[in-house]
Scaffold this active site. Structure first.
Site: not given
Length: 388
Positions: A243, A269, A368
């Site tokens: 996972e 751009r 964490e």
């Protein structure tokens, strides 16, 4: 092509899957993002094409291919502007179905794994709880043996495919007094009496169906116990490596997609008489992100290769998710900035990517928690071992 890990066959699969996504999925993405419901026909189409059976046994309809086909599957799903859709697909194929294949008996594999590979049944993995979060050992859901059945009581939350699912793989304590040694895993049909699924409203992953599930005296037959009673915690920990690697691959793939999109945008751009990809400050920012993404990608590939050989890579997979999800968040944040006001507009992909990416350091174990797991392994010399 990275020939160290990907063969010509992998790349042919990549092209085929990419074409499939553009043809069959992309036209529906905006509708699914708005409604929060992925229509069931697409699950069937994934099944018909074999995409749910990539690394599952042929006897159940799978293709028994190596994990780098799964990497291709994950990477291409990150390029269609909906991490929520991607999550629904990989949570079915690699969270719920992984347990069916590893711990399910022959009956379960015939009745649930084979239809899951075919896209006829949808699965959800139920581990996280409202009061537990990433603390798997602290779960409160119980499964009490009563005669020829177990009775499950408790609740789960943040469950991907929680409302779509036809079945859940549920972790519950069969011996609460034993702590993490008293956890077992069960297969539970979602139409069983006593189950309530409530859809959650999320910041991102809007197309995916994430739910809170309550179990009120839910009765399941004894034969729906998967694997051995009391072995649930090591089963879960063992599969967490996959996972976490999946979420690491997702992270480097979406960051790479964001970077490629931004580089293309910047090459057209113009500002102050030149394209903005000529401005040193912007160039240096992007190459720093490109370097970090490439480091993550290569580490992720190495770890996938080791897992594919059957090595126990819990530490490396944990490191991969911790680093890759952080790198993705930072890269996508800066990529959005490069687009200026357009980055903030929903018609461009960066706004949704930013929201979707933010789940990376939370889902599958928060950053964490991962740091604490790694602290125990690196500093305290704790040695996690595979199930034997």
């Amino acid at each position: 092509m990275n020939s160290l890990y990907f063969t010509e066959e992998h790349e042919m699969f990549r092209k085929s899957f990419s074409d499939f996504l553009q043809r069959e999925v992309v036209p529906h993405i905006e509708k699914w993002e708005k409604t929060g419901t992925i229509e069931r026909f697409i699950w069937k189409k994934f099944g018909e094409m074999g995409f749910f059976g990539i690394n599952y046994p042929e006897v159940y309809g799978g293709m028994n291919l190596d994990l780098f086909y799964t990497v291709v599957f994950l990477e291409e799903l990150q390029k269609i502007k909906s991490s929520g859709f991607a999550a629904a697909m990989w949570a079915h194929a690699y969270l719920a179905m992984t347990h069916l294949n590893a711990e399910g008996d022959e009956r379960i594999k015939q009745e649930y794994l084979a239809p899951s590979i075919a896209g006829e049944k949808i699965g959800g993995l139920c581990i996280t709880e409202p009061f537990g979060g990433s603390d798997v050992a602290g779960m409160r859901t119980t499964a009490t043996k009563q005669g020829d059945k177990y009775v499950i009581n408790g609740s789960k939350t943040f469950i991907t495919n929680g409302v779509y699912a036809d079945y859940y793989v549920v972790a519950a304590k069969t011996s609460p007094e034993l702590g993490n040694k008293g956890i077992s895993v069960f297969l539970v049909d979602t139409n069983t009496k006593g189950i309530t699924a409530t859809k959650l409203d999320k910041l991102g992953w809007r197309a995916s169906d994430t739910a809170e599930i309550s179990f009120d005296n839910v009765e399941v037959p004894l034969q729906n116990l998967m694997g051995e009673e009391g072995k649930g915690f090591p089963y879960i920990m063992q599969h967490f490596a996959l996972e976490r690697l999946i979420m690491a691959v997702n992270a480097h793939a979406r960051a790479e997609y964001a970077l490629d999109y931004t580089l293309e945008y910047m090459s057209h751009r113009e500002a102050f008489g030149t394209t903005i990809n000529k401005f040193q400050a912007l160039r240096h920012t992007l190459v720093e992100h490109a370097t970090e993404i490439e480091h993550c990608k290569l580490f992720n590939y190495v770890t996938v290769a080791r897992l594919n050989k059957g090595e126990y890579v819990v530490k490396e997979a944990t490191m991969a998710k911790l680093k890759s999800t952080k790198v993705a968040d930072l890269a996508i944040y800066d990529c959005l900035q490069m687009l200026g006001g357009y980055g903030y507009m929903e018609e461009y992909p960066l706004a949704r990517l930013l929201r979707d990416s933010r789940l990376g350091p939370i889902g599958g174990g928060t950053s964490e928690i991962l740091k604490e797991i790694l602290s125990k392994m690196i500093i305290d010399n704790k040695n996690y071992k595979p199930v034997v």
